[in-house]
Design a protein around this motif. Structure first.
Motif, PDB file in Angstrom:
ATOM      1  N   LEU A  21       1.222   4.958 -16.404  1.00  0.00           N
ATOM      2  CA  LEU A  21       0.578   5.876 -15.050  1.00  0.00           C
ATOM      3  C   LEU A  21      -0.615   6.318 -14.692  1.00  0.00           C
ATOM      4  O   LEU A  21      -1.356   6.748 -14.268  1.00  0.00           O
ATOM      5  N   THR A  22      -1.159   7.466 -16.612  1.00  0.00           N
ATOM      6  CA  THR A  22      -2.277   7.905 -16.734  1.00  0.00           C
ATOM      7  C   THR A  22      -3.766   7.466 -16.825  1.00  0.00           C
ATOM      8  O   THR A  22      -2.721   6.772 -17.763  1.00  0.00           O
ATOM      9  N   ARG A  23      -3.919   8.080 -16.848  1.00  0.00           N
ATOM     10  CA  ARG A  23      -5.775   7.192 -16.939  1.00  0.00           C
ATOM     11  C   ARG A  23      -6.095   9.136 -16.639  1.00  0.00           C
ATOM     12  O   ARG A  23      -6.176  10.014 -16.340  1.00  0.00           O
ATOM     13  N   ASN A  24      -7.901   8.762 -17.662  1.00  0.00           N
ATOM     14  CA  ASN A  24      -8.349   9.781 -17.948  1.00  0.00           C
ATOM     15  C   ASN A  24      -9.312  10.128 -16.678  1.00  0.00           C
ATOM     16  O   ASN A  24      -9.362  12.001 -17.002  1.00  0.00           O
ATOM     17  N   VAL A  25      -9.212   9.573 -15.670  1.00  0.00           N
ATOM     18  CA  VAL A  25     -10.213   9.904 -14.500  1.00  0.00           C
ATOM     19  C   VAL A  25      -9.088   9.858 -13.184  1.00  0.00           C
ATOM     20  O   VAL A  25      -8.088   9.243 -13.238  1.00  0.00           O
ATOM     21  N   LYS A  26      -8.840  11.159 -12.516  1.00  0.00           N
ATOM     22  CA  LYS A  26      -7.023  11.701 -11.783  1.00  0.00           C
ATOM     23  C   LYS A  26      -7.951  12.077 -10.848  1.00  0.00           C
ATOM     24  O   LYS A  26      -8.767  12.646 -10.557  1.00  0.00           O
ATOM     25  N   ILE A  27      -7.884  11.766  -9.397  1.00  0.00           N
ATOM     26  CA  ILE A  27      -7.299  11.734  -8.301  1.00  0.00           C
ATOM     27  C   ILE A  27      -6.679  12.069  -7.454  1.00  0.00           C
ATOM     28  O   ILE A  27      -5.639  10.920  -7.355  1.00  0.00           O
ATOM     29  N   THR A  28      -6.147  13.090  -7.117  1.00  0.00           N
ATOM     30  CA  THR A  28      -4.838  13.432  -6.800  1.00  0.00           C
ATOM     31  C   THR A  28      -5.120  14.599  -5.338  1.00  0.00           C
ATOM     32  O   THR A  28      -5.725  15.161  -5.202  1.00  0.00           O
ATOM     33  N   SER A  29      -3.735  15.004  -5.245  1.00  0.00           N
ATOM     34  CA  SER A  29      -4.118  16.120  -3.496  1.00  0.00           C
ATOM     35  C   SER A  29      -2.597  16.952  -4.314  1.00  0.00           C
ATOM     36  O   SER A  29      -2.556  16.941  -5.697  1.00  0.00           O
ATOM     37  N   ASP A  30      -2.477  17.955  -3.304  1.00  0.00           N
ATOM     38  CA  ASP A  30      -1.940  19.500  -3.514  1.00  0.00           C
ATOM     39  C   ASP A  30      -0.263  19.104  -3.319  1.00  0.00           C
ATOM     40  O   ASP A  30      -0.171  19.995  -3.696  1.00  0.00           O
ATOM     41  N   ALA A  31       0.117  17.689  -3.007  1.00  0.00           N
ATOM     42  CA  ALA A  31       0.727  17.812  -2.725  1.00  0.00           C
ATOM     43  C   ALA A  31       1.770  16.775  -2.742  1.00  0.00           C
ATOM     44  O   ALA A  31       1.310  14.906  -3.108  1.00  0.00           O
ATOM     45  N   THR A  32       2.560  16.340  -4.121  1.00  0.00           N
ATOM     46  CA  THR A  32       3.080  15.172  -4.659  1.00  0.00           C
ATOM     47  C   THR A  32       4.344  15.187  -4.777  1.00  0.00           C
ATOM     48  O   THR A  32       5.152  16.367  -4.409  1.00  0.00           O
ATOM     49  N   GLY A  33       5.453  13.909  -5.097  1.00  0.00           N
ATOM     50  CA  GLY A  33       6.943  14.623  -5.808  1.00  0.00           C
ATOM     51  C   GLY A  33       7.800  13.250  -4.735  1.00  0.00           C
ATOM     52  O   GLY A  33       6.393  11.962  -4.797  1.00  0.00           O
ATOM     53  N   GLU A  34       8.505  13.447  -4.579  1.00  0.00           N
ATOM     54  CA  GLU A  34       9.629  12.111  -3.672  1.00  0.00           C
ATOM     55  C   GLU A  34       8.946  11.153  -2.454  1.00  0.00           C
ATOM     56  O   GLU A  34       7.993  12.763  -1.777  1.00  0.00           O
ATOM     57  N   VAL A  35       9.311  10.253  -2.588  1.00  0.00           N
ATOM     58  CA  VAL A  35       8.368   9.470  -1.144  1.00  0.00           C
ATOM     59  C   VAL A  35       9.850   8.955  -0.895  1.00  0.00           C
ATOM     60  O   VAL A  35      10.336   8.521  -1.220  1.00  0.00           O
ATOM     61  N   SER A  36      10.227   8.861  -0.111  1.00  0.00           N
ATOM     62  CA  SER A  36      10.949   9.009   1.204  1.00  0.00           C
ATOM     63  C   SER A  36      10.912   8.752   3.097  1.00  0.00           C
ATOM     64  O   SER A  36      10.289   9.636   3.032  1.00  0.00           O
ATOM     65  N   ASN A  99      -6.077   0.149 -12.761  1.00  0.00           N
ATOM     66  CA  ASN A  99      -6.526   1.743 -11.121  1.00  0.00           C
ATOM     67  C   ASN A  99      -4.291   1.910 -11.748  1.00  0.00           C
ATOM     68  O   ASN A  99      -4.080   0.814 -11.518  1.00  0.00           O
ATOM     69  N   SER A 100      -4.429   3.635 -11.371  1.00  0.00           N
ATOM     70  CA  SER A 100      -2.421   3.618 -10.881  1.00  0.00           C
ATOM     71  C   SER A 100      -3.084   4.555  -9.617  1.00  0.00           C
ATOM     72  O   SER A 100      -3.742   5.442  -9.836  1.00  0.00           O
ATOM     73  N   ILE A 101      -1.552   3.618  -9.090  1.00  0.00           N
ATOM     74  CA  ILE A 101      -1.256   4.129  -8.291  1.00  0.00           C
ATOM     75  C   ILE A 101       0.638   4.514  -7.317  1.00  0.00           C
ATOM     76  O   ILE A 101       0.937   3.711  -7.886  1.00  0.00           O
ATOM     77  N   TRP A 102       0.388   5.821  -6.995  1.00  0.00           N
ATOM     78  CA  TRP A 102       2.067   6.478  -7.798  1.00  0.00           C
ATOM     79  C   TRP A 102       2.065   7.744  -7.326  1.00  0.00           C
ATOM     80  O   TRP A 102       1.099   9.034  -6.655  1.00  0.00           O
ATOM     81  N   ASP A 103       3.173   7.384  -6.710  1.00  0.00           N
ATOM     82  CA  ASP A 103       3.616   8.645  -6.027  1.00  0.00           C
ATOM     83  C   ASP A 103       3.141   9.077  -4.669  1.00  0.00           C
ATOM     84  O   ASP A 103       2.474  10.555  -3.872  1.00  0.00           O
TER      85      ASP A 103
END
Length: 211
Positions: A21-36, A99-103
């Motif tokens: 899942l991890t990559r050296n270059v990362k694009i993220t949000s301030d909200a992560t975690g469980e999805v449902s 790429n990895s796309i998760w959560d």
């Protein structure tokens, strides 16, 4: 034996798929975690939209984490993790590779009215609704190759014959979903669809009449 088992000795050899899942270059949000269906995540999730034929977008070996707006909070439509929107034939100049796309709280990769896009060697994990999905049914000649899609929670509502992503059924929990047989979907691994549908194909009779 084809299934990896030696029945004479009573032993089996299995070679599981492993996704990083991890990559050296990362694009993220301030909200992560469980999805449902029921989760209203704190913070604001970001989205990435590639719009119209003048756009050019090639992402390689990048981590996209915690993107996508929830479907059930009245947010504007089209707020997916990665959204190729009305790119048309310019998709031939674009790609998602390694790429990895998760959560993601909505679709991982949405392909809408876009042709000739290459999606290859990507990891998609813990994404609500759909992992990789077309939207309208007029998407053609996209290459979806050698991706791994795991754990796609959803409300479990299967699209009916005359329904689909274009008509609002965003919550099914399907790994790879298309409404047109004119795409190349090869060598992918999909597991953990909420509606027990790792792959989904719906071909409504009127879909080819849409502009």
């Amino acid at each position: 034996h084809p299934d990896g088992c030696n029945y004479d000795s009573g032993s089996c050899e299995f070679k599981p798929h492993v996704a990083l899942l991890t990559r050296n270059v990362k694009i993220t949000s301030d909200a992560t975690g469980e999805v449902s269906c029921a989760i209203n995540p704190t913070g604001t999730r970001g989205t990435i939209s590639i719009l119209d034929t003048s756009a050019r977008f090639n992402a390689g070996y990048t981590e996209f984490h915690g993107l996508g707006r929830p479907f059930n909070l009245g947010s504007s439509p089209g707020r997916y993790a990665l959204h190729f929107h009305h790119v048309h034939n310019s998709g031939q100049f674009m790609s998602l590779i390694g790429n990895s796309i998760w959560d993601a709280q909505s679709v991982g990769i949405r392909i809408h009215h876009t042709d000739f896009l290459t999606v290859r060697d990507n990891v998609l994990y813990n994404i609500f609704g759909y992992g990789i999905a077309a939207e309208q049914g007029n998407e053609n000649e996209n290459v979806i190759d050698h991706n791994i899609v795991i754990d796609i929670p959803g409300c479990g509502n299967r699209p009916a014959h005359n329904e689909g992503v274009a008509l609002g059924k965003q919550e099914n929990g399907i790994g790879i979903f298309f409404m047109n047989g004119m795409n190349r979907i090869t060598n992918n691994v999909v597991a953990g669809g909420a509606s027990r549908s790792d792959y989904g194909v719906v071909l409504p009779p009127s879909i080819f009449m849409q502009s």
